[in-house]
Design an enzyme around this catalytic site. Structure first.
Site, PDB file in Angstrom:
ATOM      1  NE  ARG A   1       4.095  -0.822   0.771  1.00 16.19           N
ATOM      2  CZ  ARG A   1       5.255  -0.177   0.595  1.00 16.19           C
ATOM      3  NH1 ARG A   1       5.859  -0.195  -0.571  1.00 16.19           N
ATOM      4  NH2 ARG A   1       5.824   0.458   1.605  1.00 16.19           N
TER       5      ARG A   1
ATOM      6  CG  HIS B   1       9.845  -3.803  -2.040  1.00 20.46           C
ATOM      7  ND1 HIS B   1       8.706  -4.029  -1.321  1.00 20.46           N
ATOM      8  CD2 HIS B   1      10.059  -2.464  -1.927  1.00 20.46           C
ATOM      9  CE1 HIS B   1       8.261  -2.898  -0.799  1.00 20.46           C
ATOM     10  NE2 HIS B   1       9.080  -1.923  -1.154  1.00 20.46           N
TER      11      HIS B   1
HETATM   12  P1  NDP Z   1       2.626  10.544  -0.275  1.00 15.33           P
HETATM   13  O1  NDP Z   1       1.739  10.342   0.892  1.00 15.33           O
HETATM   14  O2  NDP Z   1       3.524  11.732  -0.296  1.00 15.33           O
HETATM   15  O3  NDP Z   1       1.749  10.623  -1.615  1.00 15.33           O
HETATM   16  C1  NDP Z   1       0.634   9.822  -1.846  1.00 15.33           C
HETATM   17  C2  NDP Z   1      -0.113  10.352  -3.069  1.00 15.33           C
HETATM   18  O4  NDP Z   1      -1.187   9.454  -3.365  1.00 15.33           O
HETATM   19  C3  NDP Z   1      -0.738  11.728  -2.830  1.00 15.33           C
HETATM   20  O5  NDP Z   1      -0.626  12.517  -3.993  1.00 15.33           O
HETATM   21  C4  NDP Z   1      -2.204  11.389  -2.566  1.00 15.33           C
HETATM   22  O6  NDP Z   1      -3.118  12.405  -2.941  1.00 15.33           O
HETATM   23  C5  NDP Z   1      -2.390  10.191  -3.476  1.00 15.33           C
HETATM   24  N1  NDP Z   1      -3.528   9.382  -3.020  1.00 15.33           N
HETATM   25  C6  NDP Z   1      -3.663   8.678  -1.876  1.00 15.33           C
HETATM   26  N2  NDP Z   1      -4.873   8.091  -1.818  1.00 15.33           N
HETATM   27  C7  NDP Z   1      -5.527   8.448  -2.955  1.00 15.33           C
HETATM   28  C8  NDP Z   1      -6.808   8.168  -3.475  1.00 15.33           C
HETATM   29  N3  NDP Z   1      -7.677   7.414  -2.803  1.00 15.33           N
HETATM   30  N4  NDP Z   1      -7.141   8.701  -4.675  1.00 15.33           N
HETATM   31  C9  NDP Z   1      -6.257   9.483  -5.344  1.00 15.33           C
HETATM   32  N5  NDP Z   1      -5.025   9.784  -4.903  1.00 15.33           N
HETATM   33  C10 NDP Z   1      -4.657   9.273  -3.723  1.00 15.33           C
HETATM   34  O7  NDP Z   1       3.462   9.202  -0.459  1.00 15.33           O
HETATM   35  P2  NDP Z   1       4.907   8.994  -1.142  1.00 15.33           P
HETATM   36  O8  NDP Z   1       4.903   9.653  -2.459  1.00 15.33           O
HETATM   37  O9  NDP Z   1       5.982   9.348  -0.181  1.00 15.33           O
HETATM   38  O10 NDP Z   1       4.941   7.392  -1.283  1.00 15.33           O
HETATM   39  C11 NDP Z   1       3.972   6.725  -2.064  1.00 15.33           C
HETATM   40  C12 NDP Z   1       4.073   5.220  -1.895  1.00 15.33           C
HETATM   41  O11 NDP Z   1       5.195   4.708  -2.590  1.00 15.33           O
HETATM   42  C13 NDP Z   1       4.270   4.688  -0.470  1.00 15.33           C
HETATM   43  O12 NDP Z   1       3.066   4.710   0.270  1.00 15.33           O
HETATM   44  C14 NDP Z   1       4.766   3.294  -0.728  1.00 15.33           C
HETATM   45  O13 NDP Z   1       3.671   2.412  -0.829  1.00 15.33           O
HETATM   46  C15 NDP Z   1       5.469   3.398  -2.089  1.00 15.33           C
HETATM   47  N6  NDP Z   1       6.930   3.231  -1.967  1.00 15.33           N
HETATM   48  C16 NDP Z   1       7.529   2.163  -2.605  1.00 15.33           C
HETATM   49  C17 NDP Z   1       8.883   1.976  -2.528  1.00 15.33           C
HETATM   50  C18 NDP Z   1       9.545   0.863  -3.287  1.00 15.33           C
HETATM   51  O14 NDP Z   1      10.758   0.645  -3.119  1.00 15.33           O
HETATM   52  N7  NDP Z   1       8.835   0.173  -4.150  1.00 15.33           N
HETATM   53  C19 NDP Z   1       9.760   2.888  -1.758  1.00 15.33           C
HETATM   54  C20 NDP Z   1       9.038   3.974  -1.146  1.00 15.33           C
HETATM   55  C21 NDP Z   1       7.679   4.119  -1.252  1.00 15.33           C
HETATM   56  P3  NDP Z   1      -3.150  13.838  -2.178  1.00 15.33           P
HETATM   57  O15 NDP Z   1      -1.811  14.473  -2.481  1.00 15.33           O
HETATM   58  O16 NDP Z   1      -4.274  14.549  -2.823  1.00 15.33           O
HETATM   59  O17 NDP Z   1      -3.314  13.517  -0.725  1.00 15.33           O
END
Ligand code: NDP
Length: 312
Positions: free
Chosen positions: A227, A275
């Site tokens: 983001r 995006h």
């Molecule tokens: P998930 O919820 O599956 O994965 C999020 C990951 O981030 C997890 O591994 C989580 O850790 C980690 N995480 C979250 N907070 C922290 C933190 N404070 N410190 C360390 N690690 C953290 O999400 P997705 O993979 O499905 O999607 C990720 C993001 O991609 C979306 O939220 C969106 O913003 C972005 N996106 C962008 C798109 C685009 O076209 N540009 C399209 C789709 C998504 P843990 O596993 O340990 O919980």
């Protein structure tokens, strides 16, 4: 079964691309296109992408909100949401494949110095340079969730030296796992190509700042497909101008569309994409939504229901 479809894209073609396959799958589905929702009491399920703040509280019989994207940061920012209703974020094979393609494309461009070759072509310069093999290129992914884990697996299959950073430690074949504050330092120190696939939460907002960028080795590249709120724009520009960061590929921005006068548009070391890293495709998203409704009707939990405490 009455389902609301609420997306800022008021393209009737998009609506039909959802309505027709939903109807074909279950003729009892009555899909209502916001704002022509009919009786608000009828609405049982909502398929939404960036709905107008305040709208979701209008439906007294709403049972589940399906967010038509993986990131729920904007949706959760609406404090009038009916938070007692499960909010499900989209995890579907098409969305995952699209993001992995984007990450592979831009990792390979950085790895092979394609941005430099593009500049050389403009100047009619014929200059060859050896680049390391993938096995000697260290790629680091911030966020090893659904998207990060798939991109990591495919990069590893191409022989890249892949690591990931997440909240909890992970055990993924061919991927080194780092977690927590201490883990982040070690992770950054080794990362030549940094990919951000974190969700935007109060903890991750502004994470891509001067302090973090300074911990990457000189000449590192950044790919931000998480983001725009993850990045401190001025800190990146300073790091690019000093040469510490060689190039950045940015798909997401604080303000979208990216304003015409934003320096990223014209910075020679920045690649801007609008995006499009991964867009939701009805073909792969609809079966996931239908399965979610089926599970809800059976009284079972729906996978990828947002954890409101964690914010993702
Ligand atoms: P998930 O919820 O599956 O994965 C999020 C990951 O981030 C997890 O591994 C989580 O850790 C980690 N995480 C979250 N907070 C922290 C933190 N404070 N410190 C360390 N690690 C953290 O999400 P997705 O993979 O499905 O999607 C990720 C993001 O991609 C979306 O939220 C969106 O913003 C972005 N996106 C962008 C798109 C685009 O076209 N540009 C399209 C789709 C998504 P843990 O596993 O340990 O919980």
């Amino acid at each position: 079964m009455v389902i609301l479809f609420n997306s800022p894209n008021d393209d009737a073609g998009e609506f039909e691309a959802w309505r027709l396959p939903l109807k074909a799958a279950d003729s009892a589905i009555d899909l209502r296109f916001w704002p022509d929702v009919g009786r608000v009491e009828d609405i049982e399920y909502a398929l939404v992408w960036l709905p107008k703040p305040g709208d979701m509280q209008r439906y007294p019989n709403l049972k589940v909100i399906f967010n038509l994207g993986a990131g729920v940061d904007k949706l959760l920012a609406d404090k009038t949401l009916p938070f007692h209703v499960p909010i499900v974020r989209l995890v579907d094979p098409g969305l995952t494949a699209g993001m992995t393609e984007y990450v592979l494309l831009h990792t390979l461009r950085h790895h092979r110095g394609q941005h430099v070759l593009d500049q050389q072509q403009k100047q009619r310069v014929w200059r060859q340079k050896l680049f390391p093999l993938a096995k000697d290129r260290k790629v680091g992914i911030l966020g090893l969730g659904v998207l990060g884990a798939d991109a990591a697996a495919k990069l590893s299959a191409l022989d890249f030296d892949v690591a990931g950073w997440s909240r909890q430690p992970k055990s993924l074949p061919g991927v080194k796992s780092y977690h927590g504050e201490e883990g982040l330092k070690a992770f950054l120190a080794r990362t030549e190509i940094l990919v951000c696939l974190l969700p935007l939460t109060p903890e991750t907002r502004g994470i891509l700042d001067a302090k973090l960028l300074a911990q990457l080795p000189k000449g590192a590249c950044l790919i931000n497909a998480g983001r725009g709120g993850h990045l401190v724009d001025a800190d990146l520009i300073a790091a690019l101008d000093s040469g510490h960061i060689a190039h950045a590929t940015l798909d997401v921005f604080h303000q979208e569309p990216l304003p015409a006068d934003h320096p990223f548009w014209v910075h020679p070391q920045v690649t801007v994409t609008p995006h499009v890293a991964s867009l939701t495709q009805p073909e792969t998203a609809i079966p996931v939504v239908l399965e979610g409704i089926k599970l809800h009707k059976a009284g079972r939990p729906i996978p990828n229901t947002v954890d409101l405490k964690k914010g993702y």
